[in-house]
Design an enzyme around this catalytic site. Structure first.
Site, PDB file in Angstrom:
ATOM      1  N   ASP A 144       1.687   5.366   2.074  1.00 35.69           N
ATOM      2  CA  ASP A 144       1.004   4.484   3.233  1.00 35.69           C
ATOM      3  C   ASP A 144      -0.261   5.300   3.399  1.00 35.69           C
ATOM      4  O   ASP A 144      -0.534   6.268   2.908  1.00 35.69           O
ATOM      5  CB  ASP A 144       2.002   4.715   4.465  1.00 35.69           C
ATOM      6  CG  ASP A 144       1.065   3.823   5.520  1.00 35.69           C
ATOM      7  OD1 ASP A 144       0.653   2.749   5.489  1.00 35.69           O
ATOM      8  OD2 ASP A 144       0.956   4.485   6.539  1.00 35.69           O
ATOM      9  N   LYS A 145      -0.986   4.484   3.778  1.00 36.17           N
ATOM     10  CA  LYS A 145      -2.502   5.121   3.684  1.00 36.17           C
ATOM     11  C   LYS A 145      -2.828   5.727   5.155  1.00 36.17           C
ATOM     12  O   LYS A 145      -3.120   6.911   5.474  1.00 36.17           O
ATOM     13  CB  LYS A 145      -3.694   4.073   3.586  1.00 36.17           C
ATOM     14  CG  LYS A 145      -5.089   4.718   3.303  1.00 36.17           C
ATOM     15  CD  LYS A 145      -6.110   3.836   2.811  1.00 36.17           C
ATOM     16  CE  LYS A 145      -6.313   2.933   4.129  1.00 36.17           C
ATOM     17  NZ  LYS A 145      -7.119   3.436   5.384  1.00 36.17           N
ATOM     18  N   THR A 146      -2.680   4.832   6.143  1.00 31.79           N
ATOM     19  CA  THR A 146      -3.325   5.361   7.433  1.00 31.79           C
ATOM     20  C   THR A 146      -2.388   6.014   8.107  1.00 31.79           C
ATOM     21  O   THR A 146      -1.081   5.714   8.199  1.00 31.79           O
ATOM     22  CB  THR A 146      -3.486   4.182   8.199  1.00 31.79           C
ATOM     23  OG1 THR A 146      -4.315   3.154   7.750  1.00 31.79           O
ATOM     24  CG2 THR A 146      -4.171   4.591   9.680  1.00 31.79           C
ATOM     25  N   LYS A 178       6.081  -3.898   0.944  1.00 27.01           N
ATOM     26  CA  LYS A 178       6.286  -2.740   0.837  1.00 27.01           C
ATOM     27  C   LYS A 178       7.503  -2.378   0.260  1.00 27.01           C
ATOM     28  O   LYS A 178       7.743  -1.630  -0.780  1.00 27.01           O
ATOM     29  CB  LYS A 178       5.883  -1.837   1.952  1.00 27.01           C
ATOM     30  CG  LYS A 178       4.564  -1.843   2.348  1.00 27.01           C
ATOM     31  CD  LYS A 178       4.291  -0.744   3.546  1.00 27.01           C
ATOM     32  CE  LYS A 178       2.584  -0.555   3.843  1.00 27.01           C
ATOM     33  NZ  LYS A 178       2.632   0.491   4.879  1.00 27.01           N
ATOM     34  N   ASP A 226       4.245   6.821   7.940  1.00 29.69           N
ATOM     35  CA  ASP A 226       4.374   7.400   9.458  1.00 29.69           C
ATOM     36  C   ASP A 226       4.488   6.529  10.312  1.00 29.69           C
ATOM     37  O   ASP A 226       4.839   6.625  11.400  1.00 29.69           O
ATOM     38  CB  ASP A 226       2.932   8.100   9.475  1.00 29.69           C
ATOM     39  CG  ASP A 226       1.762   7.183   9.674  1.00 29.69           C
ATOM     40  OD1 ASP A 226       1.737   6.158   8.956  1.00 29.69           O
ATOM     41  OD2 ASP A 226       1.047   7.329  10.736  1.00 29.69           O
ATOM     42  N   ASN A 272       5.550   0.297  10.441  1.00 31.05           N
ATOM     43  CA  ASN A 272       5.585  -0.665   9.453  1.00 31.05           C
ATOM     44  C   ASN A 272       5.982  -0.175   8.040  1.00 31.05           C
ATOM     45  O   ASN A 272       6.368  -0.822   7.061  1.00 31.05           O
ATOM     46  CB  ASN A 272       4.020  -1.133   9.485  1.00 31.05           C
ATOM     47  CG  ASN A 272       3.095  -0.079   9.044  1.00 31.05           C
ATOM     48  OD1 ASN A 272       3.384   0.922   9.261  1.00 31.05           O
ATOM     49  ND2 ASN A 272       1.829  -0.804   8.740  1.00 31.05           N
TER      50      ASN A 272
END
Lengths: 345, 1636
Positions: free
Chosen positions: B930-932, B1282, B1301, B1304
């Site tokens: 994940d990115k954020t 995802k 984190d 989602n």
């Protein structure tokens, strides 16, 4: 409500702090460790050392074995009269035939007393599962458990149901050839005492257990026992009951407590009673001295010599290899990814 | 849903009939339903005298049977009809909603059909068929038995000579006395009471006194509910009504006048209407002298003008007038009795005055005196001693209750149609308060402390009545005029009933029965009643709670009697109980195939004919292994028990019987009202009903639940707003709540309060109305709520579930190898069995001493094969499972303990929640991240903004320091102010003012926090938010807004809005903020959105997160109309989210875009390095983010994900239609194929929309692309996408690791082979769902490279070694069988075999957990080494073949050497076997030694200690004569030949192994070997320069080898890399290779 707030219920700051793992070398997998490497030095030294240690041991063993004097005489075929050569089984099973067999053995070298007398059987499966289990240690040990014959079938009880002591196939098939020796028609005493393990006599065979109903059945297996002597003193039986692990085995028959000189002629009188003919087993009479390594057995010595020399050879070969094809240990240039820096497959 | 009901009712009825001692007091609760689906009134009736109870014979088995049979008809009737129960309809109807508003169900069970799928209906039909059958069968029984379950309802018929009186408020003080008197006078009495003031204890006393049927019935109902009252009248034939029911405290009436007016007048009205409608002609109304007010003349006569001075009196007067007015138009007989202070109690001591404790302060003086005497209150407070009376205190007329009820009965008897009688009931003699108190002191014998206070408003000085009228007309005079005597009688009762009416007796309960979950499904109804919990509700609900072990959810129908529907356990996480531990644990263990196999073997061994060894040799290890597993389970369970106990025994405040009580948390039942103080932990899931804050809000910290450290606001549902804390002690109602689930962001429920809290609306409940278990109450003095889920059914409890076991690649490989060994074993068994049978027939028959019988039994042929099966069974190591479990849990512990993975910022250590999959970490091939919050810190900082086309912050990089912007704010530029307003208002941030006056913000989203903080720094400060009002300080001036609605943010909507009212000009505004694609399309036609698009573009280029802000003014009627729709949508239970979104859509259009904000989200520390390293390790990275494409790409560039142009190339897959997407996809694929040979970093980028099409239509093509591409960026993907991508990669047989984190990411994390959660700012949700949780992304490097790799290496060795040692001993047995006539004799004795397997060979190898082939540093510097693990090169069939060969060789060595060394006279069985065993032990120790890479002290201890143990144990065993190896060990140790033999075995066995290893190590060294050598000869390797030239020469040879790689692999073990081949990975190492 609210009049007595308890601050201790607040956010568990101290608890969070304690979350930090406690340091110890074990938990951090940092225990000091020695990390041996298979460097040429170590390996070559190891092999050389093995070679150097093994060869003397091998020589010692061989010489020990060499010192043992052994007279082996196979008499199963020999002691069969000419006329019954064709039907050996009938001969041996017949109760009327004369089974005495007198032969002369030559003593090749001087034999220091005591000279051990063994009988050797071949192709006799004392380790057969059906056979090896057919005994009752409890019954042998004490009179109280005379009736414990669970494993003894088919030689547990007589046809009328009374218990056989000692029960089981092993006892039933007790070896019953006998030997007597004479030199110059002078009988040599055969000491049959203490041929069994001391521990067996004391703890495994009871001195209050007397043979009972033994060899009374229709089929007689082997030797009969004197019903008046307790089992703990029936040393032949005790020796026989120590089953052999291999189909070829020797068992101690007795000892001659005197030296035998070279080229002495020993007259052996064999009572050839035991049936090995139905399964083509061999019977041998063995007279042997012992050494620190036991009886005559070249195997260990030979093996040690072979292994020792092989190790020395390997050590040499590794040295040669090392000299011919030197190799820098731990050269990162050997790493596959370093060899292919632009490695786009 | 009705299944559940039926079930419960079934239990219920059964219980009633099976238990003769059941509730001796009365109340058989019957449900009779008519087929309209409505419940008729259910009544509590006196039981004795009923045919049914008479039919109950004494206990005994036949009688129980009989009772059971008797029960069935009634059960059937009720369950069958009640299946038509429509709960929701009931609720709505109960709420007084128009029934037309409800879709009228055609058939009664239509409601359940709506809720259930077809399969449910099927069972439905089955159910009905089953029912029908039973009914037919039972009919016969019913006919044979007296059909006793329907006795005639005597209350329904008028009976000549029996007057049926309805006593309202009959559970109260006066009402109960009146009822007692009426019953004594042979009246038939029905009591209606809502128990709000009355006491059920009084009813019970009455029922005990008059148990005969047809005498007394009690209906728990509220007179305010017209429908209920009507039904009561419809079902009962009343002759007269005595109306006592009313709230009746003067003091209280001044505090809560509305309630008094409502209660007194409205209820009377309802009653009158019902009387009129059902033709009841007599009414005795119990009024008060308070209606006279403060008359000028004493005594009061009936003609004294009525001028009441307090709400109570006024309301009573109104009620009188209503009655009088009505009576004028009807022929009703009316008697109105006015009286004052009633004292005394039943002279028989049965009844007394027992006001609710919380109402004591309003209570009458007599009550107060007694309380003072009892010490409940410190003393008496006499209010006012300056009245114009003889002694200065008030003068009152005190009347004994016995006289009073006598007056009522007399009035009843004298009542005549068309006549109205009004009478004052009194002694005609006033007594002062002082006088009264003195009498009280005398009566109680206690010197009561009296304090005098100021006058109380609404009290008058002197009141006494003139009883002459009643005297003459009704022939009534007060008999008990002696104050002292009355008080003595009352005191007697008070003394005996310190706590009022006694609590209900304990009920003996049948053993717990658990209703299966399925029967509890559907929605639940939680009934809560602060007052009655101790009574009806509790007795019934509690017993069902206990009976079923299920959570209660009860439902209430019109008459407020409850039917129970059930739910679950009380705070119990235990897997086992003391009793079921053994069977359950054994059952679980035997579900494993391996264990079944061993059990079979063990059982076969019991057959002495075939067993080669003592059964103990298998049973022993089996039992030991089972014991180990069971102990582990028991230990876990015990720990759970302890933590449960701790949680369960926590003390909490719960309202019971209207009083707060301290109980243990485990005793909280669903429906209890729980009180919490500040900083209390919430013990179970509650629906908030009250807080100390007047706005009905409270704050909770939810970090234990989701890890979010900010405070969250929780609000009281609208229906409960404004309730005072006293009212919370009498509140009751029903909550409709969904079945328990683990979604902590969702709770779709409804609530309705019951009278006296009349609120006709169903009040919708959301998650913001709940307090969830394990949260903490903060910044709020107190809060209270209704328990809706308890124990394991709480949101927390539900999410705690045991994760599905994941199988690692290593496990799969071990299983495969086990299978192979099993096959091999079968072959061996067949061959040897065959050979054995042949040998037996040819040879063994000649061996006379074996005595083979001529004819064997039928199974003779099987005996030898089975023997060999048993002999070979040890081939499959019995200990492998336990050893593996053990070492795996140590790996997991190492992760937990690792200091270097401890996050100092958040103080979180890493944690391995799943202890079984550490090896997989070392085999990861794909990481989906994940990115954020994962790559970035999720710490937002407002950087730039664009307001109406003007860019701020472009030069300095910080808009907050942009002078232009500051100027614009200072100059009140409209656009800028509007922009700031939206930033400040449109959010869910809570400002908290600290004591020093500083304002800090608590925000749920980091973006909002950044915006509000930025606005504050631009002088637009959000000061406070109190409920719906909001204050802003702009440049020193205060601005007020009122928040009307919040249109919440959801990931689908991607925007949030608020509707606010500007308190300055009254305008209603819609303020929105959201993603550009969610906001820009809503712009009004004609607005130039170009500048905003550009701004978004530009900011995204910089890697900033953008939000668009917009607003619109709403017209009042537009808002009102919408508001209605919104409210409706909010109260829907089904698809609420979707419906809300739809409604929100209606409002969010024609917006004026104001500007764009840009927020920076910083990268976490060490992210680029981590990614770099892991990519070198051959791990492919995919980034899956919900963010915009540009932002994603920027971040990807920043963190080494992709390289910029010359080195790397990005390929875009986009398109709006299927064709476009396909074309784009194929183009990318083509490029990939062509350039795959070039040293270029290729990555593809795809967005959610295209991905949706691709995953649906072009999966195959995409799969190929996925295989070719090492890097991918997927933007704007949903959580489910995802998860789909993870699945796609898994289907290509890649080991995937998903890291995230947020909530989602949970699905992705659960889907992947390994899920890693970052316990970061977005909460713990991901971390909870994950197998591993770490504090920072950079720990991933260590997790994989160190822990994963070591785990893999160690397990690979351990498992293969386990097979090796088992095979070793098994081969020896096989060889021996050739020397023992293939008869299946075991060479080794049982003890040795057992000890060998579980002890000698298992312990040393366990120290492998400390083995390190390379130091951590080396691994970190040479991440490529991970390829060995990835490719499974340490555990695969070929390495296993090596071990297999080794065990065969070693077996040969051991056996041959032993046999030759111990030949002839030494070939004694026991000695020989011990020599062979020693050989095995020595060999395996040296094998462990040579395979171990590092030796710590523990390893030395284990390996050499094991030797010592071997000799020690065997020596000990050798001293036991019966052990089978008596003296053997001593004999052997004395023989030089023994030692010579053993040393020979070791030399011959290990020599070749050592030589081969050395050769491989030196001349064909693997990368691991090289690194080992390098590390140990020179310490860790550092960059070696100048290698380039040397490398170039090598390149050519390598090139030819390098093309053979294929990613299409059909099994994991096929290496991605071989020693000589270059790795397929490390495309990125181009430049970095200089490092080495």
């Amino acid at each position: 409500m609210g009049d007595s707030t308890s601050p201790s219920d607040g956010p568990a700051e101290p608890r969070r702090k304690s979350k930090k793992p406690k340091y110890s070398r074990f938990t951090q997998q940092e225990l000091p460790a020695c990390k041996p490497l298979l460097t040429p030095m170590i390996v070559i030294t190891t092999f050389a050392l093995i070679g150097i240690i093994f060869i003397p041991i091998g020589l010692a063993s061989l010489s020990a074995s060499e010192q043992v004097v052994e007279i082996v005489y196979q008499y199963d075929a020999d002691c069969n009269p000419e006329q019954s050569q064709n039907d050996k089984v009938a001969f041996i099973q017949s109760s009327v035939t004369n089974k005495t067999c007198i032969r002369t053995l030559n003593v090749p070298r001087h034999m220091d007393g005591p000279v051990h007398i063994y009988y050797e059987l071949d192709n006799f499966y004392q380790n057969h599962r059906r056979y090896v289990k057919s005994r009752s240690d409890k019954q042998l040990r004490s009179k109280a458990s005379e009736k414990v014959t669970t494993n003894c079938a088919p030689e547990a009880t007589t046809s009328d149901g009374s218990v056989i002591v000692p029960c089981g196939l092993i006892a039933w098939s007790l070896f019953n050839d006998t030997y007597s020796f004479a030199i110059d028609s002078k009988t040599i005493e055969v000491n049959k005492k203490n041929i069994a393990w001391e521990s067996d006599k004391e703890h495994k065979f009871g001195n209050d257990v007397y043979p009972k109903n033994f060899q009374m059945g229709g089929l007689i297996g082997g030797a009969k026992l004197n019903a008046s002597i307790p089992l703990s003193e029936q040393e032949d039986l005790i020796v026989w009951m120590r089953t052999a692990a291999l189909p070829k085995f020797r068992k101690l028959y007795g000892r001659i407590e005197m030296d035998l000189d070279a080229n002495e002629q020993i007259v052996v009188t064999i009572q050839n009673n035991y049936n090995t003919y139905s399964f083509e087993g061999k019977k041998k009479l063995v007279l042997s001295t012992t050494s620190w390594i036991g009886g005559k057995n070249d195997f260990l010595g030979t093996a040690y010599l072979t292994v020792g020399s092989l190790c020395l050879f390997l050590a040499m070969a590794f040295i040669v290899l090392y000299l011919l094809k030197p190799r820098t240990l731990g050269d990162p240039s050997y790493l596959s990814w370093n060899r292919n820096p632009d490695g786009h497959y | 849903m009705h299944h559940g009901i039926c079930r419960i009712m079934w239990y219920f009825h059964l219980r009633i009939l099976l238990l003769p001692r059941f509730n001796p007091n009365c109340d058989i609760i019957r449900q009779s339903c008519n087929d309209d689906g409505e419940l008729s009134l259910s009544l509590m009736q006196t039981r004795a005298g009923q045919p049914r109870s008479q039919a109950i014979p004494p206990i005994g088995i036949p009688s129980l049977l009989l009772r059971f049979l008797l029960a069935i008809p009634s059960v059937l009737s009720s369950s069958f009809f009640c299946s038509s129960l429509d709960l929701r309809k009931l609720l709505m109807a109960d709420a007084g909603l128009d029934r037309r508003a409800q879709p009228r169900a055609g058939r009664s069970w239509s409601f359940s059909e709506m809720d259930y799928s077809d399969t449910k209906q099927k069972s439905h039909v089955l159910n009905k068929v089953f029912m029908a059958t039973i009914i037919t069968a039972m009919c016969i029984i019913v006919i044979m038995q007296t059909p006793c379950h329907h006795e005639p309802n005597m209350f329904f018929i008028h009976e000549r000579g029996v007057t049926h009186v309805l006593v309202t408020g009959g559970a109260g003080y006066i009402g109960s006395h009146a009822a007692l008197r009426l019953l004594k006078d042979s009246y038939r009495v029905t009591i209606v009471d809502n128990l709000s003031r009355g006491n059920i204890g009084a009813i019970k006393v009455l029922q005990e006194q008059f148990p005969e049927s047809g005498r007394l019935q009690f209906i728990h109902a509220d007179l305010g509910d017209a429908r209920v009252v009507n039904q009561i009248f419809a079902k009962n034939a009343f002759d007269a009504v005595m109306h006592f029911a009313a709230v009746a405290y003067v003091g209280e009436s001044t505090l809560d006048p509305l309630r008094y007016y409502h209660n007194i007048t409205s209820n009377t009205l309802v009653l009158l209407e019902a009387m009129a409608a059902h033709g009841v002609k007599t009414l005795i109304y119990s009024s008060t002298c308070a209606t006279y007010g403060e008359p000028k003349k004493m005594p009061i006569t009936e003609l004294t003008p009525q001028v009441p001075i307090n709400p109570y009196g006024k309301a009573k007067k109104m009620a009188e007038e209503i009655i009088l007015d009505f009576s004028k138009r009807s022929s009703m007989a009316v008697m109105i009795l006015r009286y004052f202070n009633v004292i005394g109690s039943d002279p028989g001591g049965r009844l007394g005055e027992s006001p609710r404790p919380e109402l004591r302060e309003h209570g009458r003086i007599s009550g107060a005196c007694f309380d003072a005497a009892l010490g409940i209150i410190p003393g008496l407070k006499v209010k006012g001693n300056d009245y114009i009376t003889p002694d200065g205190t008030c003068v009152r007329d005190y009347i004994d209750v016995t006289d009073l009820v006598d007056a009522h009965v007399k009035a009843l008897n004298k009542a005549e149609p068309d006549k109205v009688g009004i009478y004052n009931v009194g002694t005609g003699k006033g007594r002062s308060v002082k006088e009264f108190v003195e009498a009280c002191k005398k009566a109680t014998g206690v010197d009561i402390k009296v304090e005098y206070f100021d006058r109380r408003p609404g009290d008058y000085a002197e009141v006494y009545s003139d009883p002459s009228k009643i005297n003459s007309e009704l022939n009534w005079t007060a008999q008990h005029t002696d104050l002292l005597e009355s008080l003595k009688i009352a005191w007697r009762w008070q003394k005996l009933h310190r706590n009022g009416y006694a609590p209900p007796k304990a009920i003996s309960l049948p053993p717990r029965r658990v209703i299966p979950r399925s029967s509890c499904d559907g929605k639940g109804f939680v009934f809560f009643d602060a007052i009655a919990t101790g009574e009806i509700v509790r007795t019934t609900s509690e017993e069902i709670v206990q009976q079923s072990g299920c959570r209660v959810s009860s439902l209430v129908h019109e008459s407020n009697q409850e039917i129970f529907l059930f739910v679950s356990y009380i705070g119990n996480n235990l897997k086992y109980t003391l009793w079921n531990f053994l069977p359950k644990n054994l059952w679980e263990q035997f579900r494993r195939f391996m264990n079944q196999y061993f059990l079979l073997i063990a059982c076969l061994q019991l057959w002495s004919l075939i067993t080669p060894v003592n059964p103990a040799s298998t049973w022993g290890p089996l039992i030991i292994i089972f014991a180990v597993s069971a102990t582990k389970e028991a230990w876990d369970d015990y720990n759970r028990y302890l933590s449960d106990k701790q949680a369960n025994e926590k003390e909490v405040w719960v309202v019971k019987d209207g009083i707060r009580k301290h109980i243990q948390a485990q005793d909280i039942h669903v429906g209890n009202i729980v009180w919490l103080r500040e900083n209390d932990e919430v013990p179970c899931d509650l629906v908030l009903i009250g807080t100390s804050e007047p706005q009905g809000i409270c704050y909770v910290e939810t970090s234990a639940l989701d890890g979010e450290t900010d405070l969250k606001t929780r609000v009281v549902p609208s229906a409960c707003i404004g309730l005072a804390s006293e009212q919370l002690h009498i509140i009751k109602g029903v909550i409709e709540c969904p079945n328990p689930d683990k979604d902590i962001r969702r709770f779709d429920g409804n609530m309705r309060l019951f009278p006296p809290f009349i609120d006709n609306d169903l009040c919708p409940l959301t998650i913001s109305n709940t307090l969830l278990q394990s949260c903490y109450l903060r910044n709020t003095e107190w809060a209270c709520g209704v328990a809706v889920y308890t124990g394991n059914e709480t949101k927390l409890g539900m999410s705690r579930g045991v994760p599905e076991p994941k199988l690692t690649a290593v496990d799969a490989m071990i299983d495969k190898l086990t299978g192979a060994i099993f096959l091999f074993q079968v072959v061996v068994v067949i061959v040897l069995g065959f050979a054995g049978n042949i040998w037996k027939d040819t040879e063994a028959r000649k061996q006379w001493y074996v005595k083979y019988p001529e004819d064997g039994p039928w199974y003779e042929l099987l005996v030898i094969p089975l023997r060999f099966e048993l002999l070979c069974s040890i081939m499959i190591p019995i200990s492998i499972k336990v050893s593996l479990d053990l070492v795996k849990s140590i790996y997991a512990k190492f992760i937990d303990w690792d200091e270097e993975m401890y996050d100092h910022d958040t103080r979180t250590p890493s944690h391995a929640a799943n202890t079984a999959i550490s090896e997989d970490l070392g085999q990861v091939e794909y990481i989906l991240t994940d990115k954020t919050g994962t790559l970035t810190e999720n710490k937002m900082i407002f950087r730039r903004c664009c307001i109406n086309g003007v860019f701020y912050g472009n030069e300095s990089g910080d808009a907050l320091k942009d002078v232009e912007l500051l100027n614009a704010v200072a100059n009140n530029v409209a656009d800028v102010i509007r922009f700031l307003t939206i930033m400040t208002v449109c959010n869910t941030v809570i400002p908290i003012r600290s004591k020093s006056g500083m304002i800090s913000y608590k925000a749920q989203s980091q973006d909002e926090d950044a915006l509000v903080n930025a606005a504050a720094r631009l002088h637009m400060v959000l000061i406070s938010k109190n409920g719906s009002s909001l204050e802003i300080n702009l440049n020193g001036s205060l601005i007020h807004y009122e928040i009307l609605d919040i249109l919440e943010f959801t990931s689908d909507r991607k925007r949030m809005s608020v509707v606010v009212k500007d308190c300055q000009d009254g305008k209603i505004l819609l303020l929105s903020k959201g993603a550009d694609e969610a906001i820009l399309p809503c712009a009004y036609a004609g607005q130039q959105i170009r500048p905003f698009v550009d701004a978004v573009e530009q900011y995204a280029q910089l890697g900033l997160r953008t939000l668009c802000l917009a607003w619109r003014e709403l017209k009042d009627d537009e808002y009102n109309e919408w508001s209605h729709a919104f409210k409706q949508a909010r109260s829907t239970l089904v698809d609420r989210e979707w419906k809300l979104a739809e409604v929100c859509q209606i409002l969010e259009h024609d917006l004026e875009i104001v500007g764009v904000t840009a927020i920076e989200d910083r990268l976490q520390d060490g992210v680029p390095e981590t990614i770099e390293t892991l990519r070198q390790a051959g791990i492919n990275f995919w980034m899956l983010t919900g963010d915009k494409q540009n932002t994603a790409i920027q971040i990807a560039l920043l963190c080494n994900f992709i390289s910029s142009e010359p080195k790397g190339q990005l390929l875009f897959i986009n398109g709006k239609t299927e064709d476009e997407v396909l074309r784009s996809l194929e183009r990318v694929l083509l490029t990939m194929r062509i350039t795959s040979s070039e040293p270029k970093d290729l990555a593809f980028v795809v967005d959610g929309w295209a991905l949706e099409i691709i995953l649906k239509q072009y999966r195959a093509v995409f799969t190929e692309l996925a295989i070719l591409s090492r890097t991918a960026i997927c933007c704007r993907v949903t959580p489910s996408q995802k998860a789909q991508l993870v699945e796609l990669l898994k289907s290509c047989d890649y080991r995937t690791l998903a890291i995230g984190d947020g909530g989602n990411d949970v699905r992705m994390i659960q889907q992947a082979d390994i899920g890693v959660g970052i316990s970061g700012r977005e909460g713990l949700q991901a971390a909870r769902a994950a197998d591993y949780s770490i504090g920072k992304f950079r720990f991933l490097k260590r997790l994989i490279l160190v822990h994963g790799r070591y785990s893999y290496n160690r397990t690979a060795f351990l498992s293969q070694y386990s097979f090796y040692k088992s095979l070793l001993i098994c081969f020896i047995q096989i060889f021996f069988s050739f020397f023992s006539g293939v008869s299946g004799t075991s060479l080794f004795n049982s003890i040795s075999l057992m000890a060998y397997n579980v002890f000698y060979t298992s312990i040393p190898v366990l120290t492998v957990v400390l083995d390190k082939d390379l130091s951590e540093k080396t691994v970190m510097q040479n991440p490529q080494i991970l390829l060995y693990c990835q490719a499974g090169r340490l555990l695969n069939p070929s390495t296993f073949a090596g071990w297999f060969g080794r065990s065969l060789y070693h077996a040969l060595v051991v056996f041959l050497i032993t046999v030759h060394a111990y030949a002839d006279e030494k070939s004694e069985m026991e000695e020989l076997s011990m020599v062979a065993l020693s050989g095995c032990i020595w060999l395996q120790a040296f094998v462990v030694t040579i395979e171990m890479n590092s030796f710590t002290i523990l390893q030395h201890l284990a390996i050499w200690g094991n030797f010592a143990a071997f000799y020690f144990i065997n020596s000990v065993v050798s001293t036991i004569p019966s052990a089978g190896m008596y003296t053997i060990m001593f004999r052997l140790c004395r023989q030089p030949s023994y030692w010579i033999t053993v040393v020979l075995i070791v030399a011959v066995g290990m020599g070749p192994v050592l030589a081969l290893k050395y050769l491989r190590y030196t001349y064909r060294s693997s990368a691991i070997n090289i690194l080992q050598q390098a590390e140990r000869s020179r310490g860790p390797i550092f960059s070696v320069g100048g290698l380039e030239s040397q490398l170039k020469s090598l390149e050519k040879d390598v090139a030819s080898l390098s093309t053979s790689q294929s990613k299409f692999r059909n099994s994991v073990y096929e290496p991605l890399l071989s020693v000589s081949d270059p790795p397929p990975a490390s495309t990125r190492s181009t430049q970095r290779s200089v490092k080495f």
